[in-house]
Scaffold this active site. Structure first.
Site, PDB file in Angstrom:
ATOM      1  N   GLY A   1     -34.761  22.808-152.190  1.00 34.73           N
ATOM      2  CA  GLY A   1     -33.378  22.804-152.662  1.00 34.73           C
ATOM      3  C   GLY A   1     -32.353  22.500-151.587  1.00 34.73           C
ATOM      4  O   GLY A   1     -31.156  22.550-151.845  1.00 34.73           O
TER       5      GLY A   1
ATOM      6  N   ASN B   1     -36.150  17.348-157.769  1.00 39.57           N
ATOM      7  CA  ASN B   1     -35.475  18.094-158.825  1.00 39.57           C
ATOM      8  C   ASN B   1     -33.981  18.272-158.524  1.00 39.57           C
ATOM      9  O   ASN B   1     -33.124  17.664-159.161  1.00 39.57           O
ATOM     10  CB  ASN B   1     -36.157  19.454-159.014  1.00 39.57           C
ATOM     11  CG  ASN B   1     -35.566  20.280-160.162  1.00 39.57           C
ATOM     12  OD1 ASN B   1     -35.971  21.405-160.369  1.00 39.57           O
ATOM     13  ND2 ASN B   1     -34.622  19.759-160.926  1.00 39.57           N
ATOM     14  N   THR B   2     -33.683  19.090-157.487  1.00 38.07           N
ATOM     15  CA  THR B   2     -32.291  19.439-157.226  1.00 38.07           C
ATOM     16  C   THR B   2     -31.392  18.221-157.086  1.00 38.07           C
ATOM     17  O   THR B   2     -30.299  18.175-157.662  1.00 38.07           O
ATOM     18  CB  THR B   2     -32.199  20.291-155.940  1.00 38.07           C
ATOM     19  OG1 THR B   2     -33.022  21.438-156.122  1.00 38.07           O
ATOM     20  CG2 THR B   2     -30.774  20.741-155.666  1.00 38.07           C
TER      21      THR B   2
ATOM     22  N   LYS C   1     -49.281  23.560-160.668  1.00 37.94           N
ATOM     23  CA  LYS C   1     -48.612  23.431-159.368  1.00 37.94           C
ATOM     24  C   LYS C   1     -48.552  24.840-158.784  1.00 37.94           C
ATOM     25  O   LYS C   1     -47.892  25.723-159.323  1.00 37.94           O
ATOM     26  CB  LYS C   1     -47.213  22.847-159.522  1.00 37.94           C
ATOM     27  CG  LYS C   1     -46.558  22.639-158.162  1.00 37.94           C
ATOM     28  CD  LYS C   1     -45.140  22.133-158.274  1.00 37.94           C
ATOM     29  CE  LYS C   1     -44.555  22.075-156.869  1.00 37.94           C
ATOM     30  NZ  LYS C   1     -43.114  22.230-156.860  1.00 37.94           N
TER      31      LYS C   1
ATOM     32  N   ALA D   1     -40.046  18.999-152.174  1.00 39.77           N
ATOM     33  CA  ALA D   1     -38.987  19.870-151.625  1.00 39.77           C
ATOM     34  C   ALA D   1     -38.187  19.211-150.514  1.00 39.77           C
ATOM     35  O   ALA D   1     -38.732  18.648-149.575  1.00 39.77           O
ATOM     36  CB  ALA D   1     -39.548  21.189-151.120  1.00 39.77           C
ATOM     37  N   GLY D   2     -36.889  19.297-150.673  1.00 38.69           N
ATOM     38  CA  GLY D   2     -35.964  18.859-149.628  1.00 38.69           C
ATOM     39  C   GLY D   2     -35.455  17.436-149.776  1.00 38.69           C
ATOM     40  O   GLY D   2     -34.500  17.059-149.093  1.00 38.69           O
TER      41      GLY D   2
END
Lengths: 255, 370
Positions: free
Chosen positions: A157, A205-206, A96, A183-184
């Site tokens: 994040g 993830n976050t 990645k 992301a996001g």
């Protein structure tokens, strides 16, 4: 089923390993997510003695494929070096690609990303680049030999969801490689939405790691991704701005 | 080339201080409600008017920190290389006029210290010295970096400010981070506390982060020594400095520390006392002002304070620290720079971190990546 390069995936939910309060919590949540592709920051693992690395030991499941990421590098040269290091240490040619010279918002550098993708693809890597939601860049990355594209939904994040949706739709409509929204994504509904509009997968993830109950949240994302994909396959009803009469005025023509 | 000093020269300490103390609860409420907070908002958040809003600030600080950094805390440890110093600093145990035995570690002694630090599990080390350009200079640092680089994933340094060319020479040797504290932005008091030596040059010190930015350092740490002057005003200038640097050197990462003056042999009584509530207010104010900056807490603070601050906004923490050269293995009784307050081992701290629902992270960088 989703195919990227030489691998097929049942799950369209890809996950990350950062920000969890313990390796055991990470393991439990990732298992609950059903994810088969899990990204690991090279900077977090002990690349020299990775047989004993607690984080990696927690990911040793037959269904989990490791996706090392180059988080922290600032240009193509550093990224290529990190990819080579990852290939040697983790025995995978999947990478990645994350090149963000801006440590504040972690915005990806499009120029260096394209350069690194060209080079890594020639070296036989399966490259998954993290990029801004830029349709032209996606086509350029395809020409460079990328295996998929990973446009951001909103800043990494941020949990702000699909702020780039107009551009994601363009990317999805014209892409010849899988599109993974990265992301996001802050809520399962964001993930469902991404799949509904035709994204091939999402990376989360976050939103999982920092929730009060990461295991439950991982499962919620799993279900949301499945629902979003089913809705995409079933073809969503299109929104209309005018009324459609259930007894059309022109139906007599078919009689 | 322009520097922060050009902006700083247009500021007046007394006016700035007065504007902070004039902030009202309405200013604080506006700052709390904002999505992105300005320097004026920061003034409100560190003002006395914000004291009743501490719990609200803590809640927001925790939320923002979790979002960006997750449930982890980075672990680091200092390695004191030398207590040689050619400066007079009224508050420091290493001060030139403090007649004590001086020591600079040899390569063999450094490796003895490294062995103990590695045994504790550390991958991130902070090299610390006094400010002595004769015995502890750029060539010494090059040798040290060469020696220890294979043993650590991340190397930080807190030594004397150096010239741009020195920083440019050190980064290829594996130097990742440089911490440089202004001590105080109060120019007249700065002179009083640093009457002799190179450190007495306020401008050279305040321009050090500019030189680090120009050298392309990966990360830099800023801060003031709390206790020398009005902390609200000093920390406002730190925030202003950070704001300037982030815009100009946008590829650099930043961290902030908030050391409170600690006792040392022959010490200075703090001019200004900052209590625990105020330190929490400051930490939360920094987080609300800047969601991305790393916030670091050392063993200067008490065990009880550190246990509870973990969840409020900080992102890195030291443990098991010795503040004397050779303190881990070579010469445990040599002169400390200051007395530490929390003497618990790294393993004990990691346990406390876990009890708070966080993970202690020992490695989050790798010199081989850059």
């Amino acid at each position: 089923m989703l195919t990227i390069a030489d691998k097929t995936f049942q799950s369209r939910l890809f996950t990350g390993t950062g920000k969890f309060n313990s390796p055991s919590m990470m393991e439990e949540a990732l298992l609950a997510s059903g994810s088969e592709l899990v990204t690991v920051a090279l900077k977090r693992v002990d690349v020299k003695h990775n047989d004993n690395d607690d984080l990696l030991l927690r990911l040793k499941y037959p269904h989990i494929n490791l996706l090392p990421n180059t988080s922290g590098v600032r240009n193509a040269k550093e990224a290529v070096f990190a990819a080579q290091l990852a290939r040697e240490a983790l025995e995978t040619n999947w990478i990645k690609l994350e090149i963000h010279p801006d440590p504040k918002y972690l915005m990806p550098d499009p120029i260096e990303t394209l350069k690194a993708t060209e080079e890594l693809a020639k070296m036989g890597f399966v490259v998954l680049p993290y990029i801004h939601a830029d349709p032209v860049l996606c086509k350029r990355l395809e020409d460079a030999g990328t295996a998929a594209v990973m446009p951001l939904g909103s800043p990494i994040g941020s949990n702000k969801g699909l702020k780039t949706i107009d551009f994601l739709e363009i990317i999805i409509s014209q892409s010849s490689v899988p599109v993974i929204v990265d992301a996001g994504i802050g809520a399962p509904s964001d993930a469902a939405k991404a799949l509904e509009i035709g994204a091939d997968a999402v990376l989360v993830n976050t939103a999982i790691a920092v929730s009060s109950n990461p295991v439950q949240m991982a499962e919620a994302f799993k279900l949301a991704v499945e629902a979003g994909r089913m809705a995409f396959e079933a073809k969503l009803a299109q929104p209309v701005s005018h009324a459609m009469a259930s007894s059309p005025l022109t139906s007599f023509l078919d009689e | 080339m322009s520097s922060f000093n050009d902006i700083f020269e247009t500021c007046n300490w007394d006016d700035t201080k007065a504007s902070i103390y004039a902030k009202t609860s309405a200013d604080v409420e506006r700052a709390l409600a904002a999505d992105k907070r300005t320097l004026e908002d920061f003034k409100a958040l560190v003002s006395p008017a914000a004291a009743p809003y501490l719990e609200q600030m803590a809640q927001i600080s925790q939320r923002l920190t979790l979002k960006r950094f997750g449930k982890v805390l980075q672990m680091y440890v200092p390695l004191y290389l030398s207590n040689e110093c050619s400066n007079i600093c009224t508050y420091c145990g290493f001060s030139y006029d403090n007649k004590v035995k001086r020591k600079t570690l040899s390569p063999m002694e450094i490796m003895q210290e490294v062995a103990v630090i590695k045994e504790m599990g550390y991958e991130h080390v902070l090299l610390v010295t006094g400010e002595d350009n004769v015995n502890v200079h750029v060539d010494y640092f090059k040798k040290v970096l060469e020696l220890i680089r294979p043993h650590f994933a991340h190397i930080s340094m807190e030594v004397q400010p150096m010239d741009l060319e020195d920083y440019q020479q050190l980064t290829p040797y594996g130097l990742n981070t440089v911490l440089v504290y202004q001590e105080t932005y109060h120019k007249e008091d700065y002179k009083k506390h640093h009457p002799k030596g190179k450190k007495s040059n306020f401008k050279y010190r305040v321009e050090t982060p500019d030189r680090l930015g120009q050298a392309g350092i990966h990360k830099m740490g800023l801060g003031v020594l709390i206790g020398l002057e009005d902390w609200r005003t000093d920390c406002f200038f730190t925030a202003m400095h950070l704001n300037y640097l982030e815009k100009k050197y946008w590829q650099t990462k930043y961290s902030l520390s908030f050391p409170r003056l600690r006792p040392f042999s022959g010490g200075l009584e703090p001019k200004v006392e900052m209590n625990d509530r105020e330190l929490v207010q400051l930490i939360c104010a920094y987080r609300l002002f800047n969601e991305e900056v790393e916030l670091s807490i050392s063993t200067r603070e008490s065990a009880n304070f550190r246990n509870n601050i973990i969840r409020l906004g900080i992102t890195s923490i030291s443990a098991g620290s010795k503040t004397n050269p050779g303190g881990y293995a070579v010469e445990p009784e040599s002169l400390e720079q200051f007395e530490i307050s929390d003497e618990r081992s790294p393993a004990e701290i990691a346990k406390i971190i876990a009890q708070q629902g966080y993970e202690a992270v020992w490695k989050d960088w790798d010199s081989c990546l850059t």
